[in-house]
Design a protein around this motif. Structure first.
Motif, short mmCIF file in Angstrom:
data_model
loop_
_atom_site.label_atom_id
_atom_site.label_comp_id
_atom_site.label_asym_id
_atom_site.label_seq_id
_atom_site.Cartn_x
_atom_site.Cartn_y
_atom_site.Cartn_z
N THR A 186 0.84 -1.20 0.00
CA THR A 186 0.00 0.00 0.00
C THR A 186 0.87 1.25 0.00
OG1 THR A 186 -1.80 -1.15 1.12
CG2 THR A 186 -1.80 1.24 1.25
N LEU A 187 1.92 1.25 0.81
CA LEU A 187 2.83 2.40 0.82
C LEU A 187 3.51 2.57 -0.54
CD1 LEU A 187 4.44 1.96 4.34
CD2 LEU A 187 2.79 3.71 3.65
N MET A 188 3.96 1.47 -1.11
CA MET A 188 4.63 1.53 -2.41
C MET A 188 3.69 2.06 -3.49
SD MET A 188 6.38 -1.56 -4.60
CE MET A 188 4.80 -2.33 -4.98
N GLU A 189 2.47 1.54 -3.52
CA GLU A 189 1.51 1.94 -4.55
C GLU A 189 1.05 3.39 -4.41
OE1 GLU A 189 0.48 0.34 -7.28
OE2 GLU A 189 1.85 -1.28 -6.83
N ASN A 190 1.18 3.96 -3.22
CA ASN A 190 0.70 5.32 -2.99
C ASN A 190 1.80 6.35 -2.81
OD1 ASN A 190 -2.40 5.21 -2.67
ND2 ASN A 190 -1.65 3.41 -1.58
N CYS A 191 3.06 5.94 -2.92
CA CYS A 191 4.15 6.86 -2.60
C CYS A 191 4.24 8.05 -3.56
CB CYS A 191 5.48 6.12 -2.53
SG CYS A 191 6.14 5.54 -4.09
N GLU A 192 3.70 7.92 -4.75
CA GLU A 192 3.76 9.05 -5.70
C GLU A 192 2.56 9.98 -5.57
OE1 GLU A 192 5.88 7.60 -9.61
OE2 GLU A 192 4.29 6.23 -9.01
N THR A 193 1.50 9.51 -4.98
CA THR A 193 0.28 10.31 -4.91
C THR A 193 -0.07 10.80 -3.52
OG1 THR A 193 -1.07 8.31 -4.71
CG2 THR A 193 -0.72 9.19 -6.94
N ASP A 194 0.47 10.17 -2.50
CA ASP A 194 0.19 10.58 -1.12
C ASP A 194 1.45 11.21 -0.54
OD1 ASP A 194 -0.13 10.68 1.70
OD2 ASP A 194 -1.68 9.13 1.57
N PRO A 195 1.41 12.51 -0.29
CA PRO A 195 2.61 13.20 0.19
C PRO A 195 3.05 12.79 1.59
CG PRO A 195 0.73 14.69 0.20
CD PRO A 195 0.28 13.42 -0.45
N THR A 196 2.23 12.01 2.30
CA THR A 196 2.65 11.57 3.64
C THR A 196 3.56 10.35 3.58
OG1 THR A 196 0.71 10.15 4.00
CG2 THR A 196 0.50 12.48 4.65
N VAL A 197 3.63 9.69 2.43
CA VAL A 197 4.56 8.56 2.27
C VAL A 197 5.92 9.16 1.95
CG1 VAL A 197 5.10 6.47 0.99
CG2 VAL A 197 2.71 7.07 1.43
N CYS A 198 6.92 8.82 2.76
CA CYS A 198 8.22 9.46 2.63
C CYS A 198 9.35 8.43 2.67
CB CYS A 198 8.40 10.50 3.74
SG CYS A 198 8.39 9.78 5.39
N THR A 199 10.57 8.92 2.54
CA THR A 199 11.72 8.02 2.52
C THR A 199 11.84 7.21 3.81
OG1 THR A 199 13.17 9.82 3.22
CG2 THR A 199 13.05 9.37 0.86
#
Length: 119
Positions: free
Chosen positions: A33-46
């Protein structure tokens, strides 16, 4: 965690848990879920990608993919590792060194790369 539509906050919590062996499916779902949303959800970070690297196998690979997408490292993006003759880095220290050097140069560390563009 809702197995069909987990929130990003729930996923972040799951990948940071030390005792992940209790529910491997939940861990895989959270990392995906984090991988699939890392480009669209700005809360997913490095930091989320780095947390995934603490787990072996596919979860670490998903963490590496998050990091490649957010940093544009090696131009890999969604391409398969090896197309550019470079390995998929799943070693956390390797990523920490890379991010440290990158941040020392004043570049942002969480810049998403377009999913449909050429790399």
């Amino acid at each position: 965690m809702n197995d069909h539509n987990p929130s990003i906050a729930e996923c972040k919590s799951v990948v940071r848990e030390a005792n992940w062996t209790e529910n491997q499916f939940e861990l895989l779902l959270a990392a995906n879920t984090l991988m699939e949303n890392c480009e669209t959800d700005p809360t997913v970070c490095t930091d989320d990608g780095l947390a995934c690297l603490d787990h072996p196998g596919v979860v670490a690979e998903m963490g590496a993919r998050i990091l490649y997408l957010l940093t544009r490292r090696d131009g890999l993006g969604w391409q398969c590792a090896g197309y550019n003759d470079l390995p998929l880095h799943v070693d956390k220290q390797n990523w920490l060194d890379y991010l440290s050097c990158r941040n020392a140069g004043g570049e942002p560390s969480d810049t998403p790369q377009p999913r449909n563009g050429a790399f």
